[in-house]
Design an enzyme around this catalytic site. Structure first.
Site, PDB file in Angstrom:
ATOM      1  N   GLY A 292      53.112  52.862  46.046  1.00 33.75           N
ATOM      2  CA  GLY A 292      51.895  53.267  45.788  1.00 33.75           C
ATOM      3  C   GLY A 292      51.066  53.451  46.617  1.00 33.75           C
ATOM      4  O   GLY A 292      50.997  52.722  47.859  1.00 33.75           O
ATOM      5  N   ASP A 293      49.762  53.743  46.341  1.00 35.88           N
ATOM      6  CA  ASP A 293      48.556  53.627  47.233  1.00 35.88           C
ATOM      7  C   ASP A 293      48.843  54.809  48.752  1.00 35.88           C
ATOM      8  O   ASP A 293      48.041  54.252  49.532  1.00 35.88           O
ATOM      9  CB  ASP A 293      48.189  52.374  47.735  1.00 35.88           C
ATOM     10  CG  ASP A 293      47.946  51.513  46.488  1.00 35.88           C
ATOM     11  OD1 ASP A 293      47.482  51.965  45.351  1.00 35.88           O
ATOM     12  OD2 ASP A 293      48.567  50.340  46.661  1.00 35.88           O
TER      13      ASP A 293
ATOM     14  N   HIS B 171      43.011  55.638  41.368  1.00 34.26           N
ATOM     15  CA  HIS B 171      42.593  56.791  42.315  1.00 34.26           C
ATOM     16  C   HIS B 171      41.207  56.521  42.761  1.00 34.26           C
ATOM     17  O   HIS B 171      40.152  56.448  41.998  1.00 34.26           O
ATOM     18  CB  HIS B 171      42.639  58.188  41.586  1.00 34.26           C
ATOM     19  CG  HIS B 171      44.234  58.571  41.308  1.00 34.26           C
ATOM     20  ND1 HIS B 171      45.299  58.297  42.121  1.00 34.26           N
ATOM     21  CD2 HIS B 171      44.530  59.567  40.449  1.00 34.26           C
ATOM     22  CE1 HIS B 171      45.933  58.675  41.670  1.00 34.26           C
ATOM     23  NE2 HIS B 171      46.263  59.510  40.607  1.00 34.26           N
TER      24      HIS B 171
ATOM     25  N   GLN C 297      51.788  54.503  40.546  1.00 36.81           N
ATOM     26  CA  GLN C 297      52.448  53.482  41.488  1.00 36.81           C
ATOM     27  C   GLN C 297      53.599  54.462  42.422  1.00 36.81           C
ATOM     28  O   GLN C 297      53.348  55.481  42.720  1.00 36.81           O
ATOM     29  CB  GLN C 297      53.501  52.597  40.769  1.00 36.81           C
ATOM     30  CG  GLN C 297      52.477  51.641  39.809  1.00 36.81           C
ATOM     31  CD  GLN C 297      52.179  51.977  38.491  1.00 36.81           C
ATOM     32  OE1 GLN C 297      52.997  52.644  37.821  1.00 36.81           O
ATOM     33  NE2 GLN C 297      50.963  51.987  38.091  1.00 36.81           N
TER      34      GLN C 297
ATOM     35  N   THR D 120      56.905  47.374  38.432  1.00 40.88           N
ATOM     36  CA  THR D 120      56.098  47.490  37.242  1.00 40.88           C
ATOM     37  C   THR D 120      57.052  47.754  36.231  1.00 40.88           C
ATOM     38  O   THR D 120      58.284  47.588  36.289  1.00 40.88           O
ATOM     39  CB  THR D 120      55.082  48.657  37.641  1.00 40.88           C
ATOM     40  OG1 THR D 120      53.994  48.792  36.370  1.00 40.88           O
ATOM     41  CG2 THR D 120      55.708  50.042  37.456  1.00 40.88           C
TER      42      THR D 120
ATOM     43  N   THR E 268      42.539  46.187  41.968  1.00 35.49           N
ATOM     44  CA  THR E 268      42.145  44.531  41.852  1.00 35.49           C
ATOM     45  C   THR E 268      41.343  44.060  43.281  1.00 35.49           C
ATOM     46  O   THR E 268      40.777  43.003  43.279  1.00 35.49           O
ATOM     47  CB  THR E 268      43.640  43.595  41.864  1.00 35.49           C
ATOM     48  OG1 THR E 268      44.218  44.082  42.886  1.00 35.49           O
ATOM     49  CG2 THR E 268      44.329  43.987  40.588  1.00 35.49           C
TER      50      THR E 268
ATOM     51  N   ARG F   9      46.326  44.604  50.767  1.00 35.72           N
ATOM     52  CA  ARG F   9      47.543  44.824  51.014  1.00 35.72           C
ATOM     53  C   ARG F   9      48.468  44.365  51.941  1.00 35.72           C
ATOM     54  O   ARG F   9      47.826  44.345  53.092  1.00 35.72           O
ATOM     55  CB  ARG F   9      47.531  46.384  50.904  1.00 35.72           C
ATOM     56  CG  ARG F   9      47.051  47.132  49.430  1.00 35.72           C
ATOM     57  CD  ARG F   9      47.022  48.459  49.640  1.00 35.72           C
ATOM     58  NE  ARG F   9      46.209  49.182  48.337  1.00 35.72           N
ATOM     59  CZ  ARG F   9      45.671  50.285  48.431  1.00 35.72           C
ATOM     60  NH1 ARG F   9      45.119  50.801  49.598  1.00 35.72           N
ATOM     61  NH2 ARG F   9      44.988  50.663  47.597  1.00 35.72           N
TER      62      ARG F   9
HETATM   63  P1  IMP Z   1      51.818  45.558  36.857  1.00 39.01           P
HETATM   64  O1  IMP Z   1      51.974  47.179  36.801  1.00 39.01           O
HETATM   65  O2  IMP Z   1      50.253  45.317  36.647  1.00 39.01           O
HETATM   66  O3  IMP Z   1      52.653  44.975  35.953  1.00 39.01           O
HETATM   67  O4  IMP Z   1      52.143  44.879  38.366  1.00 39.01           O
HETATM   68  C1  IMP Z   1      53.415  44.795  38.815  1.00 39.01           C
HETATM   69  C2  IMP Z   1      53.442  45.043  40.345  1.00 39.01           C
HETATM   70  O5  IMP Z   1      53.272  46.356  40.650  1.00 39.01           O
HETATM   71  C3  IMP Z   1      52.558  44.151  40.909  1.00 39.01           C
HETATM   72  O6  IMP Z   1      53.020  43.924  42.346  1.00 39.01           O
HETATM   73  C4  IMP Z   1      51.236  45.261  41.246  1.00 39.01           C
HETATM   74  O7  IMP Z   1      50.510  44.984  42.474  1.00 39.01           O
HETATM   75  C5  IMP Z   1      52.191  46.585  41.587  1.00 39.01           C
HETATM   76  N1  IMP Z   1      51.350  47.857  41.092  1.00 39.01           N
HETATM   77  C6  IMP Z   1      51.066  48.190  39.710  1.00 39.01           C
HETATM   78  N2  IMP Z   1      50.428  49.279  39.834  1.00 39.01           N
HETATM   79  C7  IMP Z   1      50.171  49.693  41.110  1.00 39.01           C
HETATM   80  C8  IMP Z   1      49.477  50.744  41.886  1.00 39.01           C
HETATM   81  O8  IMP Z   1      48.991  51.771  41.227  1.00 39.01           O
HETATM   82  N3  IMP Z   1      49.510  50.804  43.058  1.00 39.01           N
HETATM   83  C9  IMP Z   1      50.305  49.591  43.876  1.00 39.01           C
HETATM   84  N4  IMP Z   1      50.760  48.703  43.245  1.00 39.01           N
HETATM   85  C10 IMP Z   1      50.906  48.637  42.021  1.00 39.01           C
END
Ligand code: IMP
Length: 346
Positions: A11-12, A47, A177, A192, A254, A258
């Site tokens: 992601g990102d 985004h 993601q 995720t 959040t 990173r």
């Molecule tokens: P969750 O999707 O909130 O349950 O998080 C599970 C894992 O996925 C964690 O390590 C998050 O930081 C990561 N994560 C979830 N969404 C993103 C995203 O859009 N970008 C990067 N990491 C993500």
């Protein structure tokens, strides 16, 4: 036809900017995609968008918001927090006039306050605390709530869900993601709760695979990750700190810093081969051009080899390896898009 855009790392990597670019490639007023759909995830994705030098973040709205005739579709593979969605809609409606352009599939599952509460306690995986895991848990336990049951979402319900391609000739499906966060194929359990694979876009929207045209993949010439897995990436601390600052590598959702890693090219090739990416966009190359730090990891059975490469060889090294190992790949584009700047496809 359907194009799919996915991130082949964690992601990102600038999917949002790339999808904006892709949609703008068409000739106004008929832009390239009649709709840009989000097919997995929820408020965990983010985004960054820049309007008059001010940064805003979207979690549910796709790049369709930028062009007048294009529609945003939120699919049944997503989970949605109605309060967050409505706030985001109202904010961006004022800027882009979104009336009649944003649709939620009636089967999209709802994130409740209880899901958010559960996600917040005992958060060993370092999730975004947006209630994603618990909402998918209820979906698959078949006790979830769907968008069609929520009265506030009625104006956004997608009516002709069975004939999506009659209504929208071309759709860009945007995965949230990245591949290594996929529920099955990611670094489990540090993943995720949904699928990133392009096949999921078709499965979840109920579409046949023969509509697939191009799979776009996006990555960076280094790696990033946010979450609790401390052992995941390889990087000298000093290099990581420099890349993080120059690349502004902090979570959109959040704000967490990173974790940074050198490019693991074997993992990248594995992700491309698993997802069938045809066009790869290597984003944020300017970050490494500025820092002059480019090291590359090759995995051989049982061990990893770190090669100290020079920034001048970056394009060559990436291209040479991927051309050899990734048969679906037709194009690699090296792009620059530091925070706040538009993506430049060279
Ligand atoms: P969750 O999707 O909130 O349950 O998080 C599970 C894992 O996925 C964690 O390590 C998050 O930081 C990561 N994560 C979830 N969404 C993103 C995203 O859009 N970008 C990067 N990491 C993500």
């Amino acid at each position: 036809m359907i194009d799919v855009l996915i991130d082949v790392q964690r992601g990102d990597c600038g999917k949002g900017k790339l999808s904006k670019k892709l949609i703008e490639l068409g000739k106004p007023p008929w832009h390239r995609y009649a709709a840009v759909a989000k097919y997995n995830g929820g408020g965990n994705a983010g985004h960054a968008i820049w309007i008059d030098d001010i940064k805003h973040t979207t979690h549910y709205l796709t790049s369709a918001i930028y062009v007048k005739r294009s529609h945003v579709l939120i699919g049944p593979g997503c989970v949605l927090n109605p309060e967050e969605f409505l706030k985001e809609y109202e904010k961006f409606d004022k800027i882009f006039n979104l009336s009649g352009r944003v649709f939620i599939h009636p089967y999209t599952h709802i994130i409740t306050n209880e899901h958010i509460r559960i996600d917040d306690v005992d958060n060993k995986l370092g999730t975004t605390k947006k209630g994603i895991g618990p909402a998918y848990t209820d979906k698959y336990a078949r006790i979830g709530i769907r968008a069609e049951q929520i009265s506030e979402l009625k104006p956004f319900m997608l009516a002709d869900r069975n004939n999506l391609l009659d209504k929208y000739a071309d759709i860009l499906m945007e995965g949230s993601q990245g591949w290594w966060l996929d529920i099955d194929w990611g670094d489990y359990p540090y993943v995720t709760s949904s699928h990133i694979h392009p096949g999921f876009a078709f499965a979840t929207f109920g579409l046949p695979l023969y509509f697939l045209r191009t799979i776009y993949g996006v990555c960076k010439p280094y790696e990033t990750y946010v979450g609790s897995n401390e052992t995941l990436l390889t990087c000298e601390e000093e290099d990581a700190n420099i890349i993080r600052e120059v690349g502004k590598e902090y979570g959109e959702t959040t704000g967490r810093p990173r974790k940074i890693g050198y490019l693991d090219i074997t993992k990248l090739a594995t992700a491309i081969n698993a997802t069938g990416v045809n066009q790869l966009i290597v984003n944020k190359c300017d970050v490494l051009e500025e820092t002059k730090i480019f090291k590359i990891l090759y995995s051989v059975p049982e061990r990893k080899i770190l090669r100290y490469s020079s920034i001048d060889n970056m394009e060559h090294d990436i291209e040479a390896y991927l051309a050899k190992y990734c048969c679906s790949l037709k194009t690699i584009i090296f792009s620059s898009d530091k925070e706040g700047k538009d993506i430049i496809l060279i």
